[in-house]
Write a protein that holds these residues in place. Structure first.
Motif, short mmCIF file in Angstrom:
data_model
loop_
_atom_site.label_atom_id
_atom_site.label_comp_id
_atom_site.label_asym_id
_atom_site.label_seq_id
_atom_site.Cartn_x
_atom_site.Cartn_y
_atom_site.Cartn_z
N ILE A 18 15.42 -1.73 -12.21
CA ILE A 18 13.98 -1.42 -12.20
C ILE A 18 13.51 -0.80 -13.51
N LYS A 19 14.42 -0.75 -14.51
CA LYS A 19 14.10 -0.22 -15.83
C LYS A 19 13.59 1.22 -15.74
N SER A 20 14.42 2.04 -15.12
CA SER A 20 14.06 3.45 -14.94
C SER A 20 15.28 4.30 -15.23
N SER A 21 15.10 5.62 -15.24
CA SER A 21 16.20 6.54 -15.46
C SER A 21 17.08 6.62 -14.21
N ARG A 22 18.39 6.74 -14.44
CA ARG A 22 19.31 6.90 -13.32
C ARG A 22 18.95 8.13 -12.50
N ASN A 23 18.50 9.19 -13.15
CA ASN A 23 18.18 10.43 -12.44
C ASN A 23 16.97 10.28 -11.53
N ASP A 24 16.15 9.26 -11.76
CA ASP A 24 14.97 9.06 -10.92
C ASP A 24 15.31 8.37 -9.60
N GLN B 159 0.82 -1.21 0.00
CA GLN B 159 0.00 0.00 0.00
C GLN B 159 0.86 1.26 0.00
N THR B 160 1.95 1.22 0.74
CA THR B 160 2.80 2.40 0.84
C THR B 160 3.53 2.67 -0.48
N THR B 161 4.11 1.64 -1.06
CA THR B 161 4.92 1.84 -2.26
C THR B 161 4.08 2.01 -3.51
N GLU B 162 2.95 1.31 -3.60
CA GLU B 162 2.19 1.33 -4.84
C GLU B 162 1.01 2.31 -4.83
N TYR B 163 0.64 2.82 -3.64
CA TYR B 163 -0.51 3.71 -3.58
C TYR B 163 -0.20 5.04 -2.86
N ASP B 164 0.32 4.97 -1.63
CA ASP B 164 0.55 6.20 -0.87
C ASP B 164 1.56 7.12 -1.54
N ILE B 165 2.73 6.58 -1.86
CA ILE B 165 3.77 7.41 -2.47
C ILE B 165 3.35 7.90 -3.85
N PRO B 166 2.84 7.05 -4.74
CA PRO B 166 2.41 7.56 -6.05
C PRO B 166 1.33 8.63 -5.95
N ARG B 167 0.41 8.46 -5.01
CA ARG B 167 -0.65 9.46 -4.87
C ARG B 167 -0.07 10.80 -4.44
N PHE B 168 0.87 10.78 -3.51
CA PHE B 168 1.49 12.02 -3.05
C PHE B 168 2.33 12.65 -4.15
N ALA B 169 3.13 11.83 -4.84
CA ALA B 169 4.09 12.35 -5.81
C ALA B 169 3.54 12.43 -7.23
N ASN B 170 2.24 12.17 -7.37
CA ASN B 170 1.59 12.24 -8.68
C ASN B 170 2.27 11.30 -9.68
N ARG C 17 4.85 0.52 -8.96
CA ARG C 17 5.35 -0.86 -8.98
C ARG C 17 6.88 -0.88 -9.04
N LYS C 18 7.46 0.11 -9.70
CA LYS C 18 8.93 0.21 -9.73
C LYS C 18 9.48 0.51 -8.34
N LEU C 19 8.77 1.34 -7.59
CA LEU C 19 9.19 1.62 -6.22
C LEU C 19 9.18 0.34 -5.38
N HIS C 20 8.14 -0.43 -5.55
CA HIS C 20 8.04 -1.70 -4.82
C HIS C 20 9.19 -2.63 -5.22
N ARG C 21 9.46 -2.69 -6.50
CA ARG C 21 10.56 -3.52 -6.99
C ARG C 21 11.90 -3.03 -6.44
N LEU C 22 12.08 -1.72 -6.39
CA LEU C 22 13.32 -1.16 -5.85
C LEU C 22 13.50 -1.55 -4.39
N LEU C 23 12.42 -1.53 -3.63
CA LEU C 23 12.50 -1.91 -2.22
C LEU C 23 12.91 -3.38 -2.08
N ILE C 24 12.36 -4.23 -2.92
CA ILE C 24 12.71 -5.65 -2.88
C ILE C 24 14.20 -5.83 -3.18
#
Length: 392
Positions: free
Chosen positions: A260-266, A216-227, A234-241
């Protein structure tokens, strides 16, 4: 009139609360302020603490406790509710999980400016940036942050054992600490490291519940706050794992981005969001001068219960020890990395290890201490690891 479903909800919640045990933040909050925010990760007891305060101190006919995700708000606004509540003599409003209400900061600002006689307290996710939201609350709100149970609180809540509240000065003094009714703390400490950080552990199915908190925190709370999009969540969740399998580490942003197949700057932004949500802890050096601005030296999972949930028996015992130390001490102190050892807190240096850990690494350091796991008692220059769980 106040909607009956809201009043029924409040009384049902109050009926479920016990006031026998209170979290460490209960006495720290100034409950008389006009606008108070209490943030923290899911499941650490924020709602329970607010309900305890209502039970013990409030005339309930002048109080309203609501949850921001109540079905009432599908057809009504918070502003509308507050206007009605104040007209009926309401004096104290408590809003749980305020981050689930669209436009929460604008609404709080309007309520504060329109109803100077009303006192408002709200709880929310630790990821919320209350002071830098879409509405200017910086001059209006006083914000408190709460984390999970200390070892001291765990002993009280789970076993009815009252342990003393200590300071860092108590620990480094070399004075032996005793706990009435607890001759051997290590069995309880082992249990705490696995399942004692979250109060909801008492309710059963602990790791299922903790997995839900993490999701809930990685896939809903953070994305909702950070738009963010759901895919980014899901990438955040994968990063935590990924972090759970490699901590503690000095972050290498390119490799994490590739994983996590994302930009280094992210990646630095993702890590900061995970830290603010109390999913990880980032240990910094002294270069920033103040908390949060130094260079990141190590990344840990936030607490040892998360390590058990995500890594299980594969958890490295040395990492477990360091994670516990950092988690417990950061509540009361600014903790930074040490060039010679593991951690620095003010003038003190700490090397964390098992019962066979030697002083060689810190032998020439003034105010250097070895923090040992698997030992019960204090010795000159040696502090039991479990004792750092008595700091809050």
């Amino acid at each position: 009139m106040i909607d009956n479903s809201l009043l029924q909800y409040m009384h049902e919640q109050l009926s479920l609360v016990s006031v026998g045990f209170k979290r460490y933040m209960y006495e720290k909050i100034d409950w008389n302020l006009r606008l108070v925010g209490l943030v923290g990760p899911r499941g650490v007891g924020k709602s329970t603490m607010v309900l305890q305060h209502i039970l013990e101190t409030m005339q309930q006919e002048k109080v309203l406790y609501v949850s921001a995700d109540h079905s009432y708000f599908l057809n009504h606004s918070l502003i509308e509710l507050v206007d009605t509540f104040v007209k009926e003599g309401g004096e104290h409003l408590y809003i749980d999980e305020v981050h689930k209400y669209e436009g929460w900061s604008r609404s709080l600002k309007q309520i504060y400016d329109t109803h100077p006689g009303l006192k408002v307290m709200f709880t929310g996710s630790s990821v919320l940036d209350i002071l830098a939201g879409e509405a200017d609350l910086s001059r209006r709100v006083v914000q408190y942050s709460m984390q999970g149970l200390s070892f001291r609180e765990y002993l009280d809540l789970f076993h009815g054992i009252k342990a003393p509240l200590l300071t860092l000065a108590d620990l480094v003094s070399g004075k032996s600490i005793t706990i009435d009714g607890l001759q051997h703390p290590l069995p309880y400490f082992r249990e705490y490291l696995q399942t004692g950080y979250y109060p909801f552990s008492r309710e059963g199915a602990f790791f299922t519940r903790l997995d839900q908190v993490i999701t809930q925190t990685t896939e809903y709370d953070i994305p909702r706050f950070a738009n963010m999009s759901f895919t980014t969540g899901r990438k955040l969740h994968r990063l935590l794992i990924i972090l759970s399998q490699t901590v503690p580490l000095k972050p290498e942003y390119t490799s994490l981005a590739n994983a996590i197949k994302s930009s280094r700057n992210d990646v630095p932004d993702f890590l900061l969001l995970l830290e603010r949500a109390q999913m990880i802890g980032q240990l910094r050096d002294e270069t920033g001068g103040i908390r949060g601005l130094g260079k990141i030296e190590k990344v840990y999972l936030d607490n040892t219960n998360m390590m058990t949930a995500l890594v299980g028996d594969a958890s490295d015992i040395g990492t477990v020890r360091e994670t516990f130390f950092y988690n417990q001490t950061r509540v009361v102190s600014d903790v930074i990395s040490s060039k010679e050892s593991d951690f620095c807190i003010g003038q003190y240096t700490f090397e964390v290890g098992g019962k066979n850990k030697k002083r060689k690494q810190i032998a020439d350091i003034a105010n250097g201490f070895v923090v040992k796991d698997d030992v019960e008692y204090f010795l000159p220059g040696i502090i039991p690891l479990w004792a750092f769980g008595l700091l809050y």
